[in-house]
Motif scaffolding. Structure first.
Motif, mmCIF file in Angstrom:
data_model
loop_
_atom_site.group_PDB
_atom_site.id
_atom_site.type_symbol
_atom_site.label_atom_id
_atom_site.label_comp_id
_atom_site.label_asym_id
_atom_site.label_seq_id
_atom_site.Cartn_x
_atom_site.Cartn_y
_atom_site.Cartn_z
ATOM 1 N N ARG A 93 0.995 -0.964 -0.089
ATOM 2 C CA ARG A 93 -0.313 -0.232 -0.053
ATOM 3 C C ARG A 93 0.993 1.193 -0.131
ATOM 4 O O ARG A 93 0.488 2.494 -0.466
ATOM 5 N N HIS A 94 1.841 1.532 0.443
ATOM 6 C CA HIS A 94 2.711 2.325 0.522
ATOM 7 C C HIS A 94 3.436 2.810 -0.515
ATOM 8 O O HIS A 94 3.383 3.784 -1.537
ATOM 9 N N ARG A 95 4.329 1.290 -1.158
ATOM 10 C CA ARG A 95 4.447 1.581 -2.703
ATOM 11 C C ARG A 95 3.176 2.050 -2.750
ATOM 12 O O ARG A 95 3.742 2.802 -3.977
ATOM 13 N N SER A 96 2.449 1.427 -3.229
ATOM 14 C CA SER A 96 1.407 2.282 -4.663
ATOM 15 C C SER A 96 1.039 3.773 -4.077
ATOM 16 O O SER A 96 0.872 4.537 -4.619
ATOM 17 N N ALA A 97 0.970 3.957 -3.114
ATOM 18 C CA ALA A 97 0.729 5.288 -2.823
ATOM 19 C C ALA A 97 1.704 6.767 -3.132
ATOM 20 O O ALA A 97 1.232 7.082 -4.095
ATOM 21 N N ALA A 98 3.131 5.700 -3.145
ATOM 22 C CA ALA A 98 3.731 7.011 -3.322
ATOM 23 C C ALA A 98 4.280 6.976 -4.723
ATOM 24 O O ALA A 98 3.803 7.725 -5.714
ATOM 25 N N GLY A 99 3.575 5.788 -5.466
ATOM 26 C CA GLY A 99 3.349 5.693 -6.908
ATOM 27 C C GLY A 99 2.723 6.701 -7.612
ATOM 28 O O GLY A 99 2.731 7.187 -8.403
ATOM 29 N N LEU A 100 1.333 6.436 -6.882
ATOM 30 C CA LEU A 100 0.784 7.527 -7.206
ATOM 31 C C LEU A 100 0.658 8.684 -7.014
ATOM 32 O O LEU A 100 0.475 10.197 -7.762
ATOM 33 N N VAL A 101 1.310 9.521 -6.157
ATOM 34 C CA VAL A 101 1.703 11.111 -5.903
ATOM 35 C C VAL A 101 3.199 11.821 -6.514
ATOM 36 O O VAL A 101 2.701 12.206 -7.525
ATOM 37 N N GLU A 102 3.638 10.365 -6.865
ATOM 38 C CA GLU A 102 4.466 10.659 -7.802
ATOM 39 C C GLU A 102 3.870 11.119 -8.885
ATOM 40 O O GLU A 102 4.545 11.689 -10.170
ATOM 41 N N ILE A 103 3.236 10.215 -9.404
ATOM 42 C CA ILE A 103 2.234 10.896 -10.457
ATOM 43 C C ILE A 103 1.639 12.136 -10.626
ATOM 44 O O ILE A 103 1.696 12.925 -12.125
ATOM 45 N N GLY A 104 1.173 12.046 -10.288
ATOM 46 C CA GLY A 104 0.149 12.943 -9.718
ATOM 47 C C GLY A 104 -1.289 13.172 -9.759
ATOM 48 O O GLY A 104 -1.471 12.899 -11.033
ATOM 49 N N PHE A 105 -2.201 12.805 -9.304
ATOM 50 C CA PHE A 105 -3.948 13.520 -9.182
ATOM 51 C C PHE A 105 -4.203 14.168 -8.772
ATOM 52 O O PHE A 105 -3.803 14.501 -7.385
ATOM 53 N N ASP A 106 -5.530 13.601 -9.255
ATOM 54 C CA ASP A 106 -6.688 15.088 -8.502
ATOM 55 C C ASP A 106 -6.998 14.813 -7.430
ATOM 56 O O ASP A 106 -7.140 15.870 -5.960
ATOM 57 N N GLY A 107 -7.893 13.885 -7.016
ATOM 58 C CA GLY A 107 -7.568 12.535 -5.772
ATOM 59 C C GLY A 107 -7.433 11.857 -5.394
ATOM 60 O O GLY A 107 -6.460 10.608 -6.732
ATOM 61 N N TYR A 108 -7.304 10.628 -4.612
ATOM 62 C CA TYR A 108 -6.755 9.241 -4.433
ATOM 63 C C TYR A 108 -7.646 7.646 -3.515
ATOM 64 O O TYR A 108 -8.516 8.718 -3.236
ATOM 65 N N ALA A 109 -7.973 7.526 -4.599
ATOM 66 C CA ALA A 109 -8.774 6.715 -4.029
ATOM 67 C C ALA A 109 -7.856 5.193 -3.652
ATOM 68 O O ALA A 109 -6.640 4.436 -3.788
ATOM 69 N N LEU A 110 -8.678 5.085 -2.015
ATOM 70 C CA LEU A 110 -8.654 3.174 -2.076
ATOM 71 C C LEU A 110 -9.604 2.295 -1.893
ATOM 72 O O LEU A 110 -10.140 1.986 -1.945
ATOM 73 N N GLY A 111 -9.241 1.500 -3.180
ATOM 74 C CA GLY A 111 -9.516 0.625 -3.766
ATOM 75 C C GLY A 111 -8.833 -1.379 -3.465
ATOM 76 O O GLY A 111 -7.749 -1.064 -2.269
ATOM 77 N N GLY A 112 -9.671 -2.174 -3.138
ATOM 78 C CA GLY A 112 -9.536 -3.367 -2.791
ATOM 79 C C GLY A 112 -9.648 -3.470 -1.963
ATOM 80 O O GLY A 112 -9.172 -5.097 -1.423
#
Length: 396
Positions: A208-227
């Protein structure tokens, strides 16, 4: 509780999210979009096929809902995204005046285990309607949502079942990250519109940490928690949230997908989540279940046959204002459509009232006491009479 300076501004690029107050980890915010304001914490009724079942859009708005959810998978198959585009977009098509968030369809495709194949390119699947073969790629998922004129677009991701081997959860998480980058590249930025990334990784905090860090690096308007909401249970889900939410940006909305029961909402808000969706209140309304401040009720039960009391005396919905439990019981037993309509209207109102009460509690700096009182109340019963699961499947 701490006040956060600054209010909402109409977005001139992407979405605008303002934090208005904090109380512990709980957040009171305001999301400004091209199609209206969303006060958070917020619950989104599920309108998978361009309709919230058993409700008119006007009735949905009267419950207090500010934003609804549609689904890419269902709408691309029927009536087709191109047709909806020609007819003016999803909001005009379904006569909904507020913002719309569309799920990418990934969860629904993943549920078709015998009808799909996952590759780096995307997901090849056969329609559950007619067996026709389709490819849903990150680029096509974003393109379909653009045709739908979705206010908030979700990335295509792969959601693994629970429990999943760690290697499988890691593979799906890494694939979802690569798809996230492709979705970002395919997304066409517009003022007041946004794209959300989806954190995956099963119940493993490191993934989960790796996924969150990767998404933040890409940059989004919001972040969802799936799965999540796939069978892991409240306690394990809370542990995942505790381990993941602190790694998401403070200045972006956080969306927990497919959750849940009232107690799930309260416990997730306590951990810093801002947005939710779930089929439970609507599905339960169609199966004679009602969420009330006195706890869940199954209107099929004979004990309501002579009960003239309102369903929930503190609720202002039409089911509670105008009818007694005995009449609702009669509608359910007689299998009258009005029963499903009234109970759905009530459940959605109950959920919106709960979100409003949490917003007020956070704003006033009393969320901790609100949470304690709720958890001690019958409404928080973990063993409920309500039918249905928290997650969404091929139909809502």
């Amino acid at each position: 509780m701490s006040e956060v300076r600054g209010g909402p501004v109409l977005p001139d690029r992407g979405l605008s999210f303002a934090l208005l107050a904090r109380d512990g980890q709980a957040r009171r915010g305001r999301l400004a979009t091209a199609h209206g304001i969303v006060e958070t914490p917020a619950f989104m009724p599920v309108g998978t096929a361009a309709t919230v079942k058993a409700m008119t859009p006007e009735a949905v708005a009267q419950t207090g809902a500010q934003i609804v959810l549609g689904n890419t998978y269902h709408l691309m198959l029927r009536p087709g995204a191109d047709r909806i585009r020609r007819l003016g977009g999803l909001r005009k098509f379904m006569n909904w005046q507020g913002p719309v968030l569309t799920d990418s369809g990934g969860f629904q495709v993943m549920s078709l285990a015998d009808l799909r194949k996952v590759t780096e390119e995307g997901v090849t699947f056969r329609s559950h309607l007619d067996g026709a073969k389709h490819l849903l790629s990150p680029e096509s998922a974003v393109g379909i949502q653009h045709d739908l004129d979705s206010t908030i677009t979700m990335q295509l991701d792969e959601c693994v079942a629970y429990p999943a081997p760690e290697a499988e959860a890691e593979r799906a998480m890494e694939l979802s990250l690569r798809w996230a980058a492709r979705c970002k590249a395919a997304f066409r930025p517009r003022a007041g519109y946004g794209l959300f990334g989806i954190v995956q990784g099963g119940v493993n905090p490191t993934l989960r940490h790796r996924s969150a860090a990767g998404l933040v690096e890409i940059g989004f308007d919001g972040y969802a928690l799936g799965g999540l909401a796939v069978g892991e249970g409240l306690e394990l889900r809370n542990l995942v949230l505790d381990a993941t939410v602190p790694h998401l940006p403070e200045d972006r909305p956080r969306y927990l997908m497919g959750v849940g029961k009232p107690v799930d909402l309260v416990e997730s808000v306590a951990r810093g989540v801002d947005m939710f969706d779930c089929v439970l209140p609507t599905r339960s309304g169609r199966t004679s279940q009602a969420f009330t401040r006195a706890g869940p009720m199954n209107l099929r039960n004979a004990r309501f046959a002579d009960d003239a009391e309102p369903l929930d005396p503190d609720c202002a919905c039409p089911a509670c204002r105008n009818y007694g439990r005995a009449y609702l019981h009669h509608l359910v037993k007689a299998k009258e459509i009005l029963g499903s309509m009234l109970l759905t209207w009530h459940n959605l109102t109950y959920y919106q009232d709960l979100m409003r009460d949490m917003r007020q509690a956070i704003q006033a700096g009393r969320f901790a006491s609100f949470r304690r009182a709720f958890l001690d109340s019958p409404a928080a019963g973990r063993e409920t009479e309500a039918a249905g699961s928290s997650g969404d499947g091929p139909e809502n």
